[in-house]
Design a protein around this motif. Sequence first.
Motif, PDB file in Angstrom:
ATOM      1  N   UNK A  20     -25.817  47.743  29.818  1.00 19.74           N
ATOM      2  CA  UNK A  20     -24.423  47.714  29.358  1.00 19.74           C
ATOM      3  C   UNK A  20     -24.342  47.574  27.839  1.00 19.74           C
ATOM      4  N   UNK A  21     -25.212  46.741  27.277  1.00 20.67           N
ATOM      5  CA  UNK A  21     -25.195  46.493  25.841  1.00 20.67           C
ATOM      6  C   UNK A  21     -26.075  47.464  25.062  1.00 20.67           C
ATOM      7  N   UNK A  22     -26.707  48.419  25.777  1.00 16.47           N
ATOM      8  CA  UNK A  22     -27.537  49.466  25.167  1.00 16.47           C
ATOM      9  C   UNK A  22     -28.592  48.876  24.233  1.00 16.47           C
ATOM     10  N   UNK A  23     -29.302  47.894  24.743  1.00 17.54           N
ATOM     11  CA  UNK A  23     -30.332  47.234  23.940  1.00 17.54           C
ATOM     12  C   UNK A  23     -31.473  48.198  23.639  1.00 17.54           C
ATOM     13  N   UNK A  24     -32.157  47.938  22.543  1.00 15.71           N
ATOM     14  CA  UNK A  24     -33.268  48.794  22.128  1.00 15.71           C
ATOM     15  C   UNK A  24     -34.467  48.685  23.059  1.00 15.71           C
ATOM     16  N   UNK A  25     -34.730  47.503  23.572  1.00 16.35           N
ATOM     17  CA  UNK A  25     -35.881  47.312  24.440  1.00 16.35           C
ATOM     18  C   UNK A  25     -35.403  46.873  25.824  1.00 16.35           C
ATOM     19  N   UNK A  26     -35.576  47.727  26.794  1.00 18.08           N
ATOM     20  CA  UNK A  26     -35.174  47.440  28.172  1.00 18.08           C
ATOM     21  C   UNK A  26     -36.408  47.572  29.044  1.00 18.08           C
ATOM     22  N   UNK A 101     -41.292  56.037  37.008  1.00 17.01           N
ATOM     23  CA  UNK A 101     -40.733  56.285  35.676  1.00 17.01           C
ATOM     24  C   UNK A 101     -40.052  55.035  35.106  1.00 17.01           C
ATOM     25  N   UNK A 102     -40.634  53.878  35.358  1.00 15.15           N
ATOM     26  CA  UNK A 102     -40.073  52.621  34.867  1.00 15.15           C
ATOM     27  C   UNK A 102     -39.919  52.611  33.346  1.00 15.15           C
ATOM     28  N   UNK A 103     -40.838  53.242  32.643  1.00 15.62           N
ATOM     29  CA  UNK A 103     -40.796  53.233  31.177  1.00 15.62           C
ATOM     30  C   UNK A 103     -39.655  54.067  30.606  1.00 15.62           C
ATOM     31  N   UNK A 104     -39.073  54.943  31.399  1.00 15.57           N
ATOM     32  CA  UNK A 104     -38.032  55.835  30.882  1.00 15.57           C
ATOM     33  C   UNK A 104     -36.801  55.087  30.404  1.00 15.57           C
ATOM     34  N   UNK A 105     -36.531  53.928  30.974  1.00 11.06           N
ATOM     35  CA  UNK A 105     -35.337  53.190  30.548  1.00 11.06           C
ATOM     36  C   UNK A 105     -35.494  52.629  29.148  1.00 11.06           C
ATOM     37  N   UNK A 106     -36.699  52.720  28.577  1.00 15.06           N
ATOM     38  CA  UNK A 106     -36.927  52.234  27.219  1.00 15.06           C
ATOM     39  C   UNK A 106     -36.538  53.257  26.156  1.00 15.06           C
ATOM     40  N   UNK A 107     -36.334  54.524  26.551  1.00 20.42           N
ATOM     41  CA  UNK A 107     -35.970  55.541  25.565  1.00 20.42           C
ATOM     42  C   UNK A 107     -34.551  55.315  25.081  1.00 20.42           C
ATOM     43  N   UNK A 108     -34.375  55.367  23.774  1.00 20.38           N
ATOM     44  CA  UNK A 108     -33.065  55.140  23.182  1.00 20.38           C
ATOM     45  C   UNK A 108     -32.289  56.420  22.979  1.00 20.38           C
TER      46      UNK A 108
END
Length: 155
Positions: A20-26, A101-108
Motif C-alpha cells: 500500500x505504501x509502495x515501499x522500496x524493499x518488500x 517469483x517471490x523476489x518479483x515484489x521487490x521490483x520498483x
Amino acid sequence: MFATTPHLRVMFPGLAADLRERRDHITMPDGATLRLALYPFRGTRLASMFNAVRVLKSRRHYDIFSEVYFRPLAWTLTSSGRGYVESMGESVFDNPRWATVDDWIQYGDDVTMVDLRDLCRQGIPRVHHPLLGDDQDDWIQFFSDQVTAIFEGQC
C-alpha cells in the motif's frame, strides 16, 4: 490478490502495508510464496482462501491464499510451509514445477521491462486450473463463505 479477500490483510499485515505504501524493499512474509505459470486457456478464475484435495486417481492437493488465472498467466499466493500439506499428497505446484517469483515484489516503479527468461531460469510450465478441467469431479473443495470469493468467466 489482496482485493480478493480482506483476510489477507489480517494474515500478512506487513506485506499489505508495504504494498500500500509502495515501499522500496518488500519481502514475501514467512509462510507464503508467489507462484507463476503460463495459462493459455479462455476460462478465467479469481479466487481466495481455499484448498482442494484430489481423491480419485492420484492424490494431490491445491492450497491457496489467492489465485488469478487470466491468460496468458496464472498467479497463486500459496503456502510455502511443510507439515499437514505433505500428508495430502503431491502439490499441484510441484508437478509441473511452477516458477517461484517471490523476489518479483521487490521490483520498483523504475523497472519497466524484464525478460521472463532471465527471471525464470528453470522455465515456466503451461498449466490448466485443476478445478476447471475434465477431472474436476475428482476433487473435494474446502472453503469458507466468510473469507472465500470465487469469480469465474471466459475471456
